[in-house]
Scaffold this motif. Sequence first.
Motif, mmCIF file in Angstrom:
data_model
loop_
_atom_site.group_PDB
_atom_site.id
_atom_site.type_symbol
_atom_site.label_atom_id
_atom_site.label_comp_id
_atom_site.label_asym_id
_atom_site.label_seq_id
_atom_site.Cartn_x
_atom_site.Cartn_y
_atom_site.Cartn_z
ATOM 1 N N ARG A 52 11.062 21.808 45.088
ATOM 2 C CA ARG A 52 11.406 21.661 46.480
ATOM 3 C C ARG A 52 11.726 20.259 46.875
ATOM 4 N N ALA A 76 15.267 18.736 48.059
ATOM 5 C CA ALA A 76 15.358 18.250 49.266
ATOM 6 C C ALA A 76 16.066 16.701 49.237
ATOM 7 N N PRO A 102 15.555 11.196 54.336
ATOM 8 C CA PRO A 102 14.391 12.418 54.226
ATOM 9 C C PRO A 102 13.153 11.912 54.734
ATOM 10 N N PRO A 124 16.326 18.584 55.043
ATOM 11 C CA PRO A 124 16.309 18.624 53.678
ATOM 12 C C PRO A 124 15.102 19.658 53.407
ATOM 13 N N GLN A 125 13.874 19.296 53.399
ATOM 14 C CA GLN A 125 12.748 19.996 53.044
ATOM 15 C C GLN A 125 12.909 21.392 53.666
#
Length: 216
Positions: free
Chosen positions: A135, A139, A150, A156-157
């Motif tokens: 992940r 991300a 980020p 993104p995550q």
Amino acid sequence: MTPPPDGTLAQRKRQLVADELTQAALTLLARDGFDAVTVDEIAAAAGVSKRTFFRYFASKEDVVVQFLAGLGTAMCEELAGRPAEEPPSAALRATVWRSVDACAGHADRVLRVVQLILRTPALLGRFLERQAQWREELAAELARRLGLDPATELYPQLAAGMALAAFHTVLQRWSDSDGTEDPATLTDRAFTVVAPSLDAIPVPTSGTGTGTVPTT
């Protein structure tokens, strides 16, 4: 012909031993169950000592999880290579499908291993740890593709997490059906559910509020 450097020979030998241990472990574990197989039995089946086993793997769990370790790398490579103009849902669908297809494409050998991982608490825990690492990597690649920070943006995550949730759900349904459900259809169904959220891309901001720009 000039012989390869000693380092290359050593690496090949090490990889050969690791592959033999992995194959022996997966065969025994899929046949007899995780708790019933010992490290001594795995080492004996591979024709090596128990000490040699522990030079390559810290535990039985590591052998099985290592079998799927390349899936995360493959997904990151796939995402990095997708066209820049592709909507996130399409790019992530292709990303997840690369690893699903790698499993389903060798169903006679891989299905029992996937079932073993998903049905054994100790292995499932290790597999989820791997997914948490994937992940973060996905991300980071999503943030790069979309020009998002980020450190400040949630997208993104969250998007990487949704893609991996789809991946896990597809593997779970495929495993539970004993391989009878079509992985491609399952993948399409999963991404039909998450696509609207994946394609609501936030506008990069350097200050306060953040809007979203749904893709078409």
